[in-house]
Scaffold this active site. Structure first.
Site, short mmCIF file in Angstrom:
data_model
loop_
_atom_site.label_atom_id
_atom_site.label_comp_id
_atom_site.label_asym_id
_atom_site.label_seq_id
_atom_site.Cartn_x
_atom_site.Cartn_y
_atom_site.Cartn_z
N LEU A 1 0.74 -1.24 -0.09
CA LEU A 1 0.09 -0.06 0.10
C LEU A 1 0.79 1.14 0.18
O LEU A 1 1.79 1.42 1.10
CB LEU A 1 -0.91 0.06 1.23
CG LEU A 1 -1.71 -1.22 1.64
CD1 LEU A 1 -2.82 -1.10 2.55
CD2 LEU A 1 -2.61 -1.61 0.21
N GLY B 1 -1.13 6.70 -0.18
CA GLY B 1 -1.32 7.70 0.76
C GLY B 1 -0.53 8.90 0.41
O GLY B 1 0.37 9.10 0.01
N ARG C 1 1.87 14.09 7.03
CA ARG C 1 2.63 14.61 8.07
C ARG C 1 4.21 14.65 7.81
O ARG C 1 5.13 14.88 8.62
CB ARG C 1 2.50 13.37 9.19
CG ARG C 1 1.15 13.36 9.68
CD ARG C 1 0.60 12.13 10.78
NE ARG C 1 0.38 11.14 9.93
CZ ARG C 1 0.27 9.89 10.47
NH1 ARG C 1 0.24 9.50 11.53
NH2 ARG C 1 -0.51 8.92 9.51
N THR D 1 -7.12 2.59 4.00
CA THR D 1 -6.36 1.25 3.64
C THR D 1 -7.33 0.30 2.89
O THR D 1 -6.69 -0.43 2.16
CB THR D 1 -5.61 0.91 4.90
OG1 THR D 1 -6.41 0.69 5.73
CG2 THR D 1 -4.32 2.00 5.29
N GLY E 1 -3.35 1.51 15.41
CA GLY E 1 -4.63 0.68 16.14
C GLY E 1 -4.17 -0.07 16.89
O GLY E 1 -3.13 -0.82 16.97
N ASN F 1 5.82 8.08 9.38
CA ASN F 1 4.69 9.25 8.95
C ASN F 1 5.26 10.58 9.11
O ASN F 1 4.43 11.39 8.62
CB ASN F 1 3.45 8.65 9.87
CG ASN F 1 3.11 7.46 9.87
OD1 ASN F 1 2.73 6.94 8.81
ND2 ASN F 1 3.10 6.75 11.01
N ARG G 1 59.26 29.84 -18.05
CA ARG G 1 59.27 31.23 -17.08
C ARG G 1 60.28 32.10 -17.21
O ARG G 1 61.08 31.84 -17.92
CB ARG G 1 59.55 30.55 -15.83
CG ARG G 1 60.83 29.91 -15.51
CD ARG G 1 61.11 29.14 -14.05
NE ARG G 1 62.46 28.85 -14.03
CZ ARG G 1 62.81 27.90 -13.49
NH1 ARG G 1 61.94 27.13 -12.82
NH2 ARG G 1 64.15 27.63 -13.23
C1 UD1 Z 1 -2.42 1.95 9.74
C2 UD1 Z 1 -3.37 1.07 10.41
C3 UD1 Z 1 -3.00 0.80 11.66
C4 UD1 Z 1 -1.66 0.43 12.05
C5 UD1 Z 1 -0.60 1.15 11.23
C6 UD1 Z 1 0.62 0.61 11.17
C7 UD1 Z 1 -5.56 1.26 9.21
C8 UD1 Z 1 -6.90 1.92 9.17
N1 UD1 Z 1 -4.71 1.50 10.10
O1 UD1 Z 1 -2.52 3.22 10.21
O2 UD1 Z 1 -4.07 0.12 12.36
O3 UD1 Z 1 -1.42 0.58 13.51
O4 UD1 Z 1 -1.01 1.33 9.92
O5 UD1 Z 1 1.67 1.58 10.74
O6 UD1 Z 1 -5.14 0.47 7.89
N2 UD1 Z 1 -2.81 4.41 2.05
C9 UD1 Z 1 -3.25 4.06 0.72
N3 UD1 Z 1 -4.32 4.64 0.69
C10 UD1 Z 1 -5.19 5.13 1.56
C11 UD1 Z 1 -4.67 5.35 2.76
C12 UD1 Z 1 -3.36 4.77 3.19
O7 UD1 Z 1 -2.39 3.56 -0.20
O8 UD1 Z 1 -6.22 5.72 1.01
C13 UD1 Z 1 -1.40 3.56 2.52
C14 UD1 Z 1 -0.29 4.67 2.91
O9 UD1 Z 1 0.39 4.94 1.65
C15 UD1 Z 1 0.53 3.64 3.76
C16 UD1 Z 1 -0.14 2.56 4.53
O10 UD1 Z 1 -1.43 2.65 3.47
O11 UD1 Z 1 1.69 3.22 3.04
C17 UD1 Z 1 -0.82 3.03 5.68
O12 UD1 Z 1 -1.52 4.30 5.71
P1 UD1 Z 1 -1.29 5.23 6.72
O13 UD1 Z 1 -2.18 6.33 6.58
O14 UD1 Z 1 -0.07 5.48 7.31
O15 UD1 Z 1 -2.19 4.48 8.07
P2 UD1 Z 1 -1.78 4.49 9.53
O16 UD1 Z 1 -2.59 5.80 10.03
O17 UD1 Z 1 -0.33 4.71 9.84
CA CA Z 2 1.37 4.61 8.70
#
Ligand code: UD1
Ligand code: CA
Length: 458
Positions: free
Chosen positions: A8, A11, A15, A78, A139, A227, A439
């Protein structure tokens, strides 16, 4: 069974406060997402799917060679990100690992371990958890009195009681493909962030009576999510320690590993010694028995065996065996130091070959030069390679002796065994075995002080 992985990385990484997508930020020369993809490959997972979105054009080049790319059009969470791979998984069965592109410290062993648990217990979902002192932002894993996992509650959705839980979701999961997409269909966005949480899949599967397993990691540091810039620095420090420890175990000495930074792709041989404040980056290589540092930066540089590279900066340079550099040498791209040659103090070399055993010991600039073997360059000598418009070449043949402060105005060739007088400006080719003096002759005015005194009296 066929195992694949979804990374994934869509995002926004707000931050980080950056123009660059979060997963493109680097740790020891390697983008965050590359660390994750490489760990998956190392775990034996050949097929990796990258979910990209935010600033995708900057991330695509990082993963297009060895992953299948899908796009998440809107950042809805996610759960929605994984759902972006739904088409790709249509009609597929088996196991899929889900990794976060922002957790670069995850190791292949941990991934393999989680897959084992998931398969052995025939679970619909296995989640890696960690027990940490400061769980803020992660989480939380909620369990019942018997220890069965009930659900994962995001920080922003926690009751004060739940917020006290210290067992957290690392964001590393293993799923049965069919169960994953079945459950994702039922995930909604009724939560504090209005997002589709992948973490909700757990509760949905559990309610349907499917097996869930939660495996706690022994090393929570592996699961640090990046983050913010502070977490990026924390992760860099951990990776630095991991890499220096690896190399020490391969027979490399470093009196203070905390002051040595080695990029992921660097290769070192046994009995190399890395002194404090040394940074070795890119695709550099250091041969057996060489001593590097202190205060040295080598980038994309190949160093042969038994070299001494003291307080030197080198970029895209090649040093053969037994070369001596520094202190304070600057070797720019295209520098080739042949065996046992020397670039000494306050010496800059660019796009030049320094022949076997040749020495440039003090205060020189050598550019666009081909130097033979056994040459000695006197202190302060310079190749004047640039006329303001074009660069020109200098050739210094075998056995030449360049007197101190010689200016070699290129294009020019100094024939083998020729000598130049100190302070010469050499504008024409010098024949082999000749002495070239360019020189003004010294003149001497006798009794000059007395004459000047007498003139004043007049
Ligand atoms: C997430 C978990 C959390 C966990 C933490 C661990 C969820 C809802 N929460 O939180 O339980 O403790 O990771 O690090 O899953 N991403 C996408 N598309 C989106 C949102 C996120 O691709 O719409 C990707 C981000 O780029 C990232 C990853 O998913 O690589 C995690 O997303 P992030 O927003 O960092 O989640 P956390 O708040 O850290
Ligand atoms: Ca994260």
């Amino acid at each position: 069974m066929d195992i694949s992985a979804i990374v994934l990385a869509a995002g926004a990484g707000t931050r980080m406060k950056s123009d660059k997508p979060k997963v493109a930020h680097t740790i020891l020369g390697k983008p965050l997402i590359r660390w994750v993809v490489d760990a998956a490959h190392e775990a034996g997972i050949d097929h990796v799917v990258s979910v990209l979105g935010h600033q995708r054009e900057q991330v695509i080049p990082l993963v297009e060679d060895d992953t299948h790319i899908v796009f998440q059009e809107q950042r809805l969470g996610t759960g929605d990100a994984v759902a972006a791979a739904r088409e790709h998984y249509r009609d597929k069965t088996g196991t899929v690992v889900v990794l976060s592109g922002d957790c670069p410290l995850v190791t292949s062993d941990t991934i393999k371990d989680l897959i084992c648990h998931c398969q052995q217990e025939q679970a619909a979902m296995a989640v890696l958890t960690m027990d940490i002192e400061d769980p803020f932002g992660y989480g939380r894993i909620e369990r019942d009195a018997q220890g069965h996992v009930l659900r994962i509650v995001e920080q922003k959705d926690c009751t004060p009681e739940q917020a006290k839980l210290t067992e957290c979701n690392t964001g590393l999961y293993c799923f049965d493909i069919q169960s994953l997409f079945w459950a994702l269909d039922q995930v909604d966005s009724n939560n504090a962030q209005g997002e589709y949480y992948l973490t909700d899949v757990l509760e949905i599967c559990r309610a349907a009576g499917k097996t869930i397993c939660a495996v706690q990691t022994q090393d929570a540091r592996e699961c640090l999510g990046v983050n913010s810039r502070v977490q990026l620095a924390e992760a860099s420090k951990i990776m630095q320690e991991r890499i220096t420890t690896y190399w020490m175990n391969q027979g490399v000495s470093m009196p203070d590993p905390s002051l040595v930074w080695i990029d992921a792709d660097v290769r070192l041989e046994q009995d190399v010694e890395l002194l404090p404040m040394t940074t070795i980056t890119g695709a550099s290589f250091i041969g057996q028995g060489s001593i590097i540092g202190p205060n040295t930066r080598l980038h994309n540089t190949q160093v042969g065996s038994n070299c001494v590279v003291d307080e030197t900066i080198a970029q895209s340079a090649v040093l053969e065996e037994g070369v001596h550099c520094g202190p304070r040498a600057y070797l720019r791209e295209g520098t080739h130091m042949c065996a046992h040659s020397k670039a000494g103090t306050h010496v800059e070399i660019k796009k030049s070959t320094i022949g076997v055993g040749s020495k440039v010991p003090h205060l020189s600039y050598i550019g666009d030069t081909t130097m033979g073997s056994g040459v000695n360059i006197g202190a302060g000598s310079i190749t004047c390679n640039y006329d303001g418009e074009l660069k020109h070449a200098t050739v210094i043949e075998d056995g030449v002796f360049i007197g101190s402060n010689t200016m070699m105005v290129a294009p020019v060739t100094i024939g083998s065994r020729a000598i130049t007088g100190a302070g010469s400006v050499i504008t024409q080719d010098v024949s082999p075995d000749a002495l070239a003096l360019g020189r003004a002759r010294q003149i001497q005015i006798e009794e000059y002080r007395t004459r000047r005194k007498n003139e004043k009296k007049d």
